[in-house]
Design a protein around this motif. Structure first.
Motif, short mmCIF file in Angstrom:
data_model
loop_
_atom_site.label_atom_id
_atom_site.label_comp_id
_atom_site.label_asym_id
_atom_site.label_seq_id
_atom_site.Cartn_x
_atom_site.Cartn_y
_atom_site.Cartn_z
N THR A 174 48.60 -19.56 0.23
CA THR A 174 50.43 -18.99 -0.21
C THR A 174 51.34 -20.52 0.21
O THR A 174 51.02 -21.78 1.12
N VAL A 175 51.54 -20.77 -0.63
CA VAL A 175 53.22 -21.10 -0.88
C VAL A 175 54.46 -20.34 -0.19
O VAL A 175 54.71 -19.40 -0.80
N ARG A 181 60.29 -16.58 0.76
CA ARG A 181 59.74 -16.64 -0.74
C ARG A 181 58.16 -16.63 -0.22
O ARG A 181 58.08 -17.46 -0.33
N THR A 182 57.43 -15.62 -0.41
CA THR A 182 55.89 -15.77 -0.77
C THR A 182 55.19 -15.89 -1.98
O THR A 182 55.19 -15.19 -2.74
N LEU A 183 54.74 -17.30 -2.28
CA LEU A 183 53.81 -17.47 -4.11
C LEU A 183 52.56 -17.42 -3.83
O LEU A 183 51.93 -18.31 -2.53
N ARG A 184 51.05 -17.18 -4.84
CA ARG A 184 50.40 -17.00 -4.62
C ARG A 184 50.07 -18.90 -5.83
O ARG A 184 50.14 -18.26 -6.61
N PHE A 236 45.30 -28.05 -5.31
CA PHE A 236 46.62 -26.70 -6.52
C PHE A 236 48.21 -27.06 -6.78
O PHE A 236 49.00 -28.28 -6.89
N SER A 237 48.47 -25.72 -7.42
CA SER A 237 50.06 -25.75 -8.32
C SER A 237 50.13 -24.48 -7.78
O SER A 237 49.98 -23.60 -7.43
N PHE A 238 51.62 -24.60 -8.31
CA PHE A 238 52.29 -23.27 -8.08
C PHE A 238 53.94 -23.37 -8.72
O PHE A 238 54.49 -24.49 -9.32
N THR A 239 54.19 -22.14 -8.92
CA THR A 239 55.20 -21.60 -10.88
C THR A 239 55.92 -21.88 -9.70
O THR A 239 56.34 -20.32 -9.26
N VAL A 240 57.64 -21.77 -9.84
CA VAL A 240 59.48 -21.11 -9.51
C VAL A 240 59.67 -21.05 -10.62
O VAL A 240 60.18 -21.52 -11.39
N GLY A 241 60.43 -19.79 -10.78
CA GLY A 241 61.48 -18.88 -11.81
C GLY A 241 62.61 -18.98 -11.11
O GLY A 241 62.55 -18.37 -10.18
N PRO A 242 63.89 -18.79 -11.47
CA PRO A 242 65.10 -18.00 -11.24
C PRO A 242 64.43 -17.01 -10.66
O PRO A 242 65.10 -17.07 -9.55
N GLY A 243 64.24 -15.90 -11.12
CA GLY A 243 63.99 -14.51 -10.86
C GLY A 243 63.04 -14.57 -9.09
O GLY A 243 63.02 -14.25 -8.91
N ARG A 245 72.42 -22.50 -2.74
CA ARG A 245 71.14 -22.47 -1.77
C ARG A 245 70.36 -23.18 -1.94
O ARG A 245 69.51 -24.13 -2.90
N VAL A 246 69.85 -23.23 -0.91
CA VAL A 246 68.19 -25.04 -0.91
C VAL A 246 67.29 -24.37 0.35
O VAL A 246 67.77 -23.28 1.01
N TRP A 247 66.02 -24.38 -1.23
CA TRP A 247 65.03 -23.22 -0.32
C TRP A 247 64.01 -24.51 -0.26
O TRP A 247 64.00 -25.67 -1.06
N ASP A 248 63.45 -24.65 1.14
CA ASP A 248 62.25 -26.46 1.38
C ASP A 248 60.58 -25.25 0.80
O ASP A 248 60.37 -23.94 1.00
N ALA A 249 59.86 -26.51 0.18
CA ALA A 249 59.01 -25.69 0.23
C ALA A 249 58.01 -26.48 0.75
O ALA A 249 57.60 -27.41 1.80
N PHE A 250 57.33 -24.72 1.27
CA PHE A 250 55.47 -25.53 2.50
C PHE A 250 54.18 -24.55 1.60
O PHE A 250 54.57 -24.17 0.91
N VAL A 251 53.31 -25.52 2.68
CA VAL A 251 52.12 -24.41 1.68
C VAL A 251 51.22 -24.13 3.04
O VAL A 251 51.42 -25.06 3.99
#
Length: 361
Positions: free
Chosen positions: A260-261, A272-275, A285-292, A303-309
């Motif tokens: 998961t991302v 927030r968890t993304l597949r 790998f790749s992932f897509t993030v939208g405003p929603g 607000r700042v969101w840090d990205a992890f896998v």
């Protein structure tokens, strides 16, 4: 646009070793050199960066820039990479730098750095590498290298081997003429960084160790070092008017079917968890993030969101960033446009540690 602080004071960050120097982002950039850059061999550095870039399409990463001026007349949509890899850039050093002792250095693909110095004073000179301490702290970590004579005219060289690994942080380089003598900070000469340009193309084992020679803002030679158990290298960030897509590759670990991302709201436990979409080799790998995806994270300030896998359920999260090339400080070099929708804006950026974050305003 100013960015919020890249680290919450006192809060340890997931996927990073303890003891990493805390450096405040924003404001004057401590380690960016004033005036013209020194000579360099590589694929990114050697152009100048200032405020807005005239003639550069928003969202095109402006690679390899140095602060100081604007670019006029550049064709829209073309990344400005400075020079062709392997082409030396020669500039005239500013007068205040002219009399200092200069050190050439070359780094190979294994991270081995060879320093070349002209004749130096002292009976038993050595190089001193000092890990820059946090503000208000005393220095505790040093590394000494013997300076061997390699020519009859007194020129010397020292080799920093890939092992032992350097602690993560910024290392200043000094000459120590002899034991007990006063140390002298060294200026950069020629920096050959060509082996780093395509470093992202090679898979790295754990731990992932990175070293990049660079020039501080006051014109001295230093090393930027990272040391992480595993690392997710961001390769491309594609920003459209609706979403952003990040393409990355995992080093020092492998992705499993339940990978998961994780996007973590800085300073909170909100995640927030993304597949992700994964490659057949269990690394890419790749992932897509939208405003929603990042809505309702809290109102008020940015607000700042840090990205992890997370490679598999229960495994420690691994920070997503970009470390595996010749750019020591990426935050003000790679600038991306914002995705604006419903009165808010989402923009990816790199922190002072070259880690990937997403700002929502």
């Amino acid at each position: 646009m100013s960015t919020p602080e890249d680290r919450t004071s006192g809060e340890p960050r997931e996927g990073m070793p303890p003891g990493v120097p805390q450096e405040p982002p924003g404001g004057p950039h401590e380690d960016m050199p004033p005036g013209p850059p020194q000579e360099m061999l590589g694929g990114h550095e050697g152009v100048m960066l200032g405020g807005p870039h005239e003639g550069v399409m928003p969202g095109v990463p402006h690679e390899g820039a140095m602060p100081g001026a604007h670019h006029e007349g550049m064709p829209p949509g073309v990344p400005h990479r400075g020079v062709t890899p392997g082409t030396p850039q020669t500039t005239t050093a500013s007068p205040q730098h002219g009399s200092a002792l200069r050190t050439d250095c070359v780094i190979d693909s294994d991270g081995r750095i060879t320093f070349h110095l002209p004749p130096v004073p002292g009976a038993h000179p050595r190089l001193l590498l000092r890990l820059r301490p946090k503000k208000g702290r005393s220095e505790t970590t040093r590394h000494l290298l013997d300076l061997d004579s390699d020519r009859s005219d007194g020129h010397r060289h020292a080799v920093l081997e890939p092992h032992p690994l350097l602690d993560e942080g910024r290392w200043d380089v000094y000459l120590l003429p002899e034991p007990g003598a006063e140390r002298r900070r060294l200026r950069p000469g020629l920096r050959d960084l060509r082996s780093l340009v395509d470093g992202h193309l090679r898979d790295r084992p754990a731990p992932v160790a990175v070293r990049i020679p660079y020039v501080t803002k006051d014109g001295f030679l230093a090393l930027r070092a990272w040391r992480r158990t595993a690392h997710a290298e961001a390769r491309a960030i594609d920003v459209t008017d609706r979403a952003m897509t990040v393409t990355a590759r995992l080093h020092g670990a492998e992705l499993h079917a339940d990978a998961t991302v994780r996007l973590r709201l800085r300073g909170t436990d909100t995640v927030r968890t993304l597949r992700p979409r994964t490659d057949d080799d269990a690394r890419g790998f790749s992932f897509t993030v939208g405003p929603g995806d990042l809505a309702d994270g809290g109102g008020g300030a940015a607000r700042v969101w840090d990205a992890f896998v997370r490679p598999t359920d229960g495994a420690p999260p691994i920070r997503v960033g970009r470390l595996l090339d010749d750019v020591a400080d990426r935050k003000h070099v790679y600038v991306y446009p914002a995705i604006e929708t419903d009165g808010s804006a989402l923009r990816p950026y790199y922190t002072v540690d070259n880690d990937l974050a997403i700002e929502v305003t």
